[in-house]
Scaffold this motif. Sequence first.
Motif, PDB file in Angstrom:
ATOM      1  N   GLU A 442       7.489  78.416  87.235  1.00  0.00           N
ATOM      2  CA  GLU A 442       6.826  77.286  87.885  1.00  0.00           C
ATOM      3  C   GLU A 442       5.687  76.753  87.026  1.00  0.00           C
ATOM      4  N   GLU A 443       4.967  77.658  86.363  1.00  0.00           N
ATOM      5  CA  GLU A 443       3.897  77.220  85.467  1.00  0.00           C
ATOM      6  C   GLU A 443       4.474  76.415  84.305  1.00  0.00           C
ATOM      7  N   LYS A 444       5.582  76.870  83.753  1.00  0.00           N
ATOM      8  CA  LYS A 444       6.202  76.143  82.648  1.00  0.00           C
ATOM      9  C   LYS A 444       6.631  74.755  83.097  1.00  0.00           C
ATOM     10  N   LEU A 445       7.216  74.660  84.266  1.00  0.00           N
ATOM     11  CA  LEU A 445       7.655  73.360  84.767  1.00  0.00           C
ATOM     12  C   LEU A 445       6.465  72.419  84.953  1.00  0.00           C
ATOM     13  N   ARG A 446       5.347  72.944  85.471  1.00  0.00           N
ATOM     14  CA  ARG A 446       4.146  72.115  85.655  1.00  0.00           C
ATOM     15  C   ARG A 446       3.617  71.588  84.328  1.00  0.00           C
ATOM     16  N   LYS A 447       3.774  72.371  83.268  1.00  0.00           N
ATOM     17  CA  LYS A 447       3.202  72.007  81.973  1.00  0.00           C
ATOM     18  C   LYS A 447       4.115  71.132  81.116  1.00  0.00           C
ATOM     19  N   PHE A 448       5.299  70.786  81.618  1.00  0.00           N
ATOM     20  CA  PHE A 448       6.178  69.898  80.871  1.00  0.00           C
ATOM     21  C   PHE A 448       5.466  68.583  80.552  1.00  0.00           C
ATOM     22  N   THR A 449       5.578  68.127  79.313  1.00  0.00           N
ATOM     23  CA  THR A 449       5.135  66.800  78.907  1.00  0.00           C
ATOM     24  C   THR A 449       6.344  65.881  78.886  1.00  0.00           C
ATOM     25  N   VAL A 450       6.168  64.660  79.367  1.00  0.00           N
ATOM     26  CA  VAL A 450       7.261  63.694  79.431  1.00  0.00           C
ATOM     27  C   VAL A 450       6.900  62.484  78.571  1.00  0.00           C
ATOM     28  N   LYS A 451       7.800  62.130  77.659  1.00  0.00           N
ATOM     29  CA  LYS A 451       7.617  60.946  76.821  1.00  0.00           C
ATOM     30  C   LYS A 451       8.777  59.981  77.087  1.00  0.00           C
ATOM     31  N   ILE A 452       8.448  58.741  77.359  1.00  0.00           N
ATOM     32  CA  ILE A 452       9.458  57.762  77.753  1.00  0.00           C
ATOM     33  C   ILE A 452       9.318  56.498  76.913  1.00  0.00           C
ATOM     34  N   GLY A 453      10.395  56.075  76.310  1.00  0.00           N
ATOM     35  CA  GLY A 453      10.463  54.773  75.665  1.00  0.00           C
ATOM     36  C   GLY A 453      10.109  54.754  74.202  1.00  0.00           C
ATOM     37  N   TYR A 454       8.826  55.036  73.888  1.00  0.00           N
ATOM     38  CA  TYR A 454       8.345  54.851  72.524  1.00  0.00           C
ATOM     39  C   TYR A 454       7.041  55.627  72.348  1.00  0.00           C
ATOM     40  N   PRO A 455       6.660  55.920  71.101  1.00  0.00           N
ATOM     41  CA  PRO A 455       5.439  56.699  70.860  1.00  0.00           C
ATOM     42  C   PRO A 455       4.170  55.893  71.109  1.00  0.00           C
ATOM     43  N   ASN A 456       3.087  56.625  71.353  1.00  0.00           N
ATOM     44  CA  ASN A 456       1.796  55.973  71.553  1.00  0.00           C
ATOM     45  C   ASN A 456       1.212  55.443  70.251  1.00  0.00           C
ATOM     46  N   LYS A 457       1.607  56.036  69.139  1.00  0.00           N
ATOM     47  CA  LYS A 457       1.167  55.548  67.836  1.00  0.00           C
ATOM     48  C   LYS A 457       2.376  55.494  66.921  1.00  0.00           C
ATOM     49  N   TRP A 458       2.337  54.569  65.978  1.00  0.00           N
ATOM     50  CA  TRP A 458       3.488  54.311  65.134  1.00  0.00           C
ATOM     51  C   TRP A 458       3.272  54.872  63.740  1.00  0.00           C
ATOM     52  N   LEU A 487       4.489  67.900  53.949  1.00  0.00           N
ATOM     53  CA  LEU A 487       3.544  68.800  53.277  1.00  0.00           C
ATOM     54  C   LEU A 487       2.121  68.608  53.789  1.00  0.00           C
ATOM     55  N   ASN A 488       1.747  67.379  54.052  1.00  0.00           N
ATOM     56  CA  ASN A 488       0.389  67.100  54.511  1.00  0.00           C
ATOM     57  C   ASN A 488       0.107  67.680  55.887  1.00  0.00           C
ATOM     58  N   ARG A 489       1.136  68.099  56.589  1.00  0.00           N
ATOM     59  CA  ARG A 489       0.946  68.688  57.910  1.00  0.00           C
ATOM     60  C   ARG A 489       0.379  70.109  57.847  1.00  0.00           C
ATOM     61  N   LEU A 490       0.619  70.801  56.769  1.00  0.00           N
ATOM     62  CA  LEU A 490       0.394  72.246  56.742  1.00  0.00           C
ATOM     63  C   LEU A 490      -1.021  72.649  57.133  1.00  0.00           C
ATOM     64  N   ASN A 491      -1.995  71.889  56.784  1.00  0.00           N
ATOM     65  CA  ASN A 491      -3.378  72.237  57.104  1.00  0.00           C
ATOM     66  C   ASN A 491      -3.926  71.423  58.265  1.00  0.00           C
ATOM     67  N   GLN A 492      -3.027  70.829  59.035  1.00  0.00           N
ATOM     68  CA  GLN A 492      -3.431  69.985  60.149  1.00  0.00           C
ATOM     69  C   GLN A 492      -2.938  70.585  61.467  1.00  0.00           C
ATOM     70  N   PRO A 493      -3.619  70.267  62.583  1.00  0.00           N
ATOM     71  CA  PRO A 493      -3.088  70.705  63.889  1.00  0.00           C
ATOM     72  C   PRO A 493      -1.803  69.965  64.210  1.00  0.00           C
ATOM     73  N   VAL A 494      -0.991  70.555  65.057  1.00  0.00           N
ATOM     74  CA  VAL A 494       0.266  69.931  65.449  1.00  0.00           C
ATOM     75  C   VAL A 494      -0.012  68.607  66.154  1.00  0.00           C
ATOM     76  N   ASP A 495       0.706  67.587  65.732  1.00  0.00           N
ATOM     77  CA  ASP A 495       0.557  66.251  66.300  1.00  0.00           C
ATOM     78  C   ASP A 495       1.429  66.151  67.554  1.00  0.00           C
ATOM     79  N   LYS A 496       0.804  66.263  68.710  1.00  0.00           N
ATOM     80  CA  LYS A 496       1.550  66.251  69.967  1.00  0.00           C
ATOM     81  C   LYS A 496       2.067  64.858  70.335  1.00  0.00           C
ATOM     82  N   ASP A 497       1.546  63.825  69.664  1.00  0.00           N
ATOM     83  CA  ASP A 497       1.991  62.465  69.960  1.00  0.00           C
ATOM     84  C   ASP A 497       3.226  62.068  69.172  1.00  0.00           C
ATOM     85  N   GLU A 498       3.600  62.864  68.196  1.00  0.00           N
ATOM     86  CA  GLU A 498       4.717  62.504  67.331  1.00  0.00           C
ATOM     87  C   GLU A 498       6.041  62.576  68.081  1.00  0.00           C
ATOM     88  N   TRP A 499       6.937  61.677  67.703  1.00  0.00           N
ATOM     89  CA  TRP A 499       8.287  61.663  68.272  1.00  0.00           C
ATOM     90  C   TRP A 499       9.291  62.150  67.245  1.00  0.00           C
TER      91      TRP A 499
END
Length: 711
Positions: A442-458, A487-499
Amino acid sequence: MKKLLIGAAMGALLVPAMAHAQSWTQGDEHACVDEACTVYELFQTPAEGATVLGYQGTEAPKYGTWGFDLNGRDTSVNPGDSFMRYANGAALDRMQIPSDRTSYGSFALLRELSDNRVKAMISGLVARTDLAAGSDEQKIADAYRSYMDEAGIEARDAQPLQPYLAAIRAADTHDKAAVYMGQTQGRIGGTIFGTGITIDQKHPTRYVVSTGQSGLGLPNRDYYLESRWAEKKVLYQAYVARMLGMIGWDNPEQAAADIVAFETRIAEAHWTPIQNRNRDETYNEYSIAQLASEAPGFPWQDYYNAVGVGDVSRLIVRQDTAMPKIAAIYAETPMSVIQAWQAFHTTDDAAGRLSKRFSDAQWEFRSRDLQGQPMQRSRDKRGISFAEGMLGEAVGRQYVAEYFPAESKAKMEELVANLRIALGNRIENYTWMSAETRAAAEEKLRKFTVKIGYPNKWRDYTALEIRPDDLFGNGERAGVFQWRYQLNRLNQPVDKDEWGMTPQTVNAYYNSANNEIVFPAAILQPPFFDPDADPAVNYGGIGGVIGHEIGHGFDDQGSKSDGDGVLRNWWTPEDKANFEALTTRLGAQYDAFEPLPGFHVQGGLTMGENIGDAAGTAVGLEAYHLSLNGQPAPVIDGVTGDQRFFYGWAQVWQSKMRDDALRQQIATDPHSPAEFRVIGPLRNVDAWYDAFGIQPGSKYYLAPEERVRIW
């Protein structure tokens, strides 16, 4: 041979991919280093070269008056013997697979709708003379122009390959050849080990380097080792010899035989497709020094230096027991064979961007011989795919502006909310699950993120150089651009907005590391979603898709991550045993399906998608009932609400496939063939029996105690 491993656990919906995607093709940023991708998509997206434009419209098709075409049924068929034909038989009889396709159906038509819109957009850009230099629009137009520059491409012929072939000849020791493999990252060429950047599944706030088995030119190990693929292996060897002969390689016939023998040895070391699905077994933490110690025979540090990740302190090795075997095979293989192998794969990778004799040869083997496609797509259609593949989100931004109404997103949000409520209700009432595991689910279901249509940033394409007269160079620069981005991702936090998909992609996916479900704009159209259709049909279509993707969070592999995306066991031992007993029973059902003589569905390979389909139909139906707010479902044209729901699900999978393509899907694809995506889940849903009066004696009847109810 794909060289990138990007993304985390994520899953897709129907059509088998081509076996040999090139590094610049759309979607390759989520390609895996082997045949088992851990991203759960609704279907496996075809690589460049597999899409056609048969449907000519740019307006969404309509299905009947309320979302389903009753004239497409074949009611002479017992629905319990073939629900695919009962719901779709007349439509399938009328349907013909276009000569430049390996399959056709509802899904293909919707993909073509998206392609036609993209074609119109790109054609409009090409016709304009006022595009700003360096703008995304100019780059899209120039990418297309470069593909259509046939005179220039023919004049250059194999010339673009010459620097690469010279470098291959200069790499005349095993150490040098391994360094060269690393240097091909993002470029054309072959590698026996695939490397990429992925979300760390046990630490999903950061990225990590991942490495796994690679090195094969046929779709997977089975094509080398099983006698039923012997004819394809012979055709492959002839293709290798043909390509080597076209570049003037010495003794191409003998070299081709040596290459196939080399790849056969590698195939023997490869894990099976079913083994590659196991996320517990494919997460193995190593240092470079440890890998070098356990898999001697390959200069790992030099290779990773060439890739650009030689300074990392840790990496994830997918098929850990295969690595020492492949490294030893490499060390034992004569350099003449390694160089010929690299020359072939470099040519094969580049063929689609070379002159007609190369692109035709590649199509003839990979599409005609392997998948039974009679005719190659026209050049303009391939050019549209090429331009879109390099600048997918730039195309997507314009696509959304023209074709994705805001009300579609709002209605999808309502559907998703109802599906989550329905699954929550089911989790709460499962008797086979303890309170402890239920709370975690139930906790996992509550924490689901939903993305619809297109990304918030391009995506920013400023650094990507595109020239209107340099097709080959555009592909290389796009590959390098993409790899530098990773490669530039390696030292960066995970981009949760990416599609992981562009808005114009007809697909959907679940990403376990982000615990997210994603629905691009292009899938939110008939037959999946029609704002004017009866709700039951929408719940059977896009509702089933939503339930399918949510279900991936609780399938046999997605369920290994918690609500924060961490790969860990949140099940009690007893609950895990109960769950595995259910999945074993479901797998046995699918193992019994035989789409073609001698070719059975692999229940172990398709398990995750089959569970997703089971969740999609069961949870989608419950969500439909919830949407009625206690009122009875109306009867429309003599069809009940539940019947309309099941018709909606079946209509989505209305399709035909050529036999060779179907055989390849069975061998390589984690998705069951369309016929069994219809009947496989429905025969386990009690309401389906009631809706259509399915009785004992029907081919797919299951007694109530034999029905598998997972989610």
